[in-house]
Enzyme design. Structure first.
Site, PDB file in Angstrom:
ATOM      1  N   TYR A  23       0.817  -1.215   0.000  1.00  9.36           N
ATOM      2  CA  TYR A  23       0.000   0.000   0.000  1.00  9.36           C
ATOM      3  C   TYR A  23       0.854   1.270   0.000  1.00  9.36           C
ATOM      4  CZ  TYR A  23      -3.040  -3.722   1.686  1.00  9.36           C
ATOM      5  OH  TYR A  23      -3.694  -4.911   1.838  1.00  9.36           O
ATOM      6  N   TYR A 151     -13.590  -6.219   5.210  1.00  6.45           N
ATOM      7  CA  TYR A 151     -12.343  -6.401   4.455  1.00  6.45           C
ATOM      8  C   TYR A 151     -12.049  -7.897   4.377  1.00  6.45           C
ATOM      9  CZ  TYR A 151      -7.470  -6.527   3.082  1.00  6.45           C
ATOM     10  OH  TYR A 151      -6.306  -6.815   2.416  1.00  6.45           O
ATOM     11  N   ASP A 252     -15.276 -15.313   7.765  1.00  8.01           N
ATOM     12  CA  ASP A 252     -13.867 -15.031   7.511  1.00  8.01           C
ATOM     13  C   ASP A 252     -13.163 -14.823   8.850  1.00  8.01           C
ATOM     14  OD1 ASP A 252     -11.417 -13.937   6.953  1.00  8.01           O
ATOM     15  OD2 ASP A 252     -12.146 -12.408   5.566  1.00  8.01           O
ATOM     16  N   LYS A 281      -3.458 -16.218   8.724  1.00  8.38           N
ATOM     17  CA  LYS A 281      -2.620 -15.372   9.582  1.00  8.38           C
ATOM     18  C   LYS A 281      -1.900 -16.159  10.668  1.00  8.38           C
ATOM     19  CE  LYS A 281      -4.590 -10.773   8.803  1.00  8.38           C
ATOM     20  NZ  LYS A 281      -3.426 -10.229   8.082  1.00  8.38           N
TER      21      LYS A 281
END
Length: 430
Positions: A23, A151, A252, A281
């Site tokens: 980003y 997200y 999620d 993760k």
């Protein structure tokens, strides 16, 4: 700087000229800081600073860095095989990992698809849902439904279900599939639940359920979309609506899984079982990239008995033995620890030490859930300036938007949590 460090000195000019970081711009990149080592919850920079890590490497390094148990798991596995294709082959690390995942996730989730990253796990979940309905010869269920402020990753299908206006992916909206967005949950985790939220949500089901294959949501915590901690009754009600209107539920858990919210998985707060669940993760303790998408016998059978007869996905590094080995070790390490009490302690310390931020004029909200602490301010944070000040004071924190948040490794001691919180306060106290 010692000789060893000088030999591995990072060429920052090359980095700035040629390497894209997450980003950031190639013409005006954010500063980067060369790291030479990380141990426990401390990151050591090439310039000599030791930084208390408040990020757990984007929430993945729950056991901290350079853990001897995880190191040993990798060392033992690498002497046997680092990688082998998963097509037509299986191996003990993958089998053992899937056994562990089935054991610790909700009971009905019995089928495991291993993938490379969180975004890919979401892509696989979406493909599972779409392929399931195609296999049932129901051709009109081609849309997804979700909520704003979500997200789910950076790949294309995942981007299409992130917040369509305020997410980092708004730039791509003209190119993405168009899905259905209901309002984000409003009732906070520890407040009274407003049942009217479910009435509003049901209107979306009434209007769209015939064309919706699945509803996807981050359970309890909307993470990168705004750190929204919402009420478990919303998630429980959503699950009931999915059952009522014949829509699959995808949860999620990539950011929330493995204890971060105080439960092993956040769906446990609402006592629900989704049709499909994504994890990633922290699955390897932050050592390697790996994810998994779990589903039920019903969905797996439905896909497998359809026209294709197979699940149409197969990453090159699916079931990578190194990643599976360290994931097994990480899960065993977590289960053998008193992780519930550890997360409760982190919660209490974050609550205590971030509380003074509430008194600062620019702070709009301080909120804590599990081992997550968030300070929301009234303007977008200048990341470069903020991080420079953090490093000067010996901590590593990376804010985004208006949010300054902490998701430290679980091993972080009380004094280090205090230091992280004190630095946030000192920077904002201007």
């Amino acid at each position: 700087m010692n000789n060893k460090q000088s030999q591995i000195s990072v060429d920052l000019e090359f980095d700035k000229k040629h390497i894209w970081h997450p980003y950031t711009s190639m013409t005006a990149p954010l500063p980067v800081y060369p790291v030479v080592s990380a141990n426990k919850n401390i990151i050591t920079l090439e310039s000599g600073e030791n930084l208390i890590d408040g990020m757990a490497s984007w929430w993945s390094a729950i056991h901290g860095y350079n853990h001897p148990v995880l190191n040993e798991a990798l060392t033992n596995q690498i002497s046997q095989m680092s990688h082998i294709m998963f097509g037509g082959i299986t191996h003990a690390p993958a089998v053992n990992l899937c056994k562990k995942l089935i054991e610790i996730t909700p009971e009905q989730l019995t089928k495991v698809f291993l993938a490379d990253s969180g975004s890919v796990a979401v892509e696989v979940a979406i493909k599972m849902a779409l392929q399931y309905w195609q296999s049932q010869n129901i051709k009109n269920k081609t849309k997804l439904m979700t909520v704003t402020k979500g997200y789910h990753g950076d790949t294309f299908a995942a981007m299409s279900i992130c917040d369509p206006i305020n997410s980092m992916h708004a730039l791509y909206q003209d190119f993405l599939p168009q899905h259905i967005f209901a309002p984000a949950p409003i009732s906070s985790f520890d407040a009274e639940f407003d049942a009217n939220e479910l009435n509003i949500l049901e209107n979306y089901f009434i209007a769209h359920h015939e064309n919706v294959a699945a509803f996807i949501i981050e359970p309890i915590v909307q993470n990168a979309g705004g750190m929204n901690f919402y009420h478990p009754d919303y998630l429980a009600g959503l699950s009931e609506l999915c059952d009522k209107y014949n829509v699959l539920l995808i949860c999620d858990e990539i950011a929330t899984g493995f204890g971060r919210t105080g439960k092993m998985f956040a769906v446990e707060h609402a006592k629900i079982t989704p049709d499909i669940m994504c994890i990633g993760k922290a699955i390897t303790g932050g050592y390697m990239t790996l994810s998994a998408t779990l589903t039920s016998d019903k969905i797996a059978k439905g896909i497998s008995e359809g026209a294709a007869g197979v699940m149409m996905h197969g990453p090159t590094f699916m079931g990578n033995p190194l990643a599976c080995s360290v994931a097994c070790a990480s899960i065993d390490l977590l289960l053998a620890s008193n992780w519930q009490n550890t997360v409760q302690d982190l919660n209490a310390w974050l609550t205590q030490f971030l509380a003074p931020c509430n008194d600062l004029e620019q702070v709009e909200n301080v909120r804590i859930l599990g081992a997550i602490g968030v300070v929301e301010i009234d303007k977008v944070v200048d990341v470069a300036q903020f991080q420079k000040k953090c490093i000067e004071q010996g901590v590593w924190i990376r804010p985004y938007g208006k949010l300054i948040y902490l998701m430290p490794p679980y091993i972080t001691p009380k004094n280090d949590i205090k230091k992280l919180a004190d630095v946030i306060y000192s920077i904002l106290d201007i």
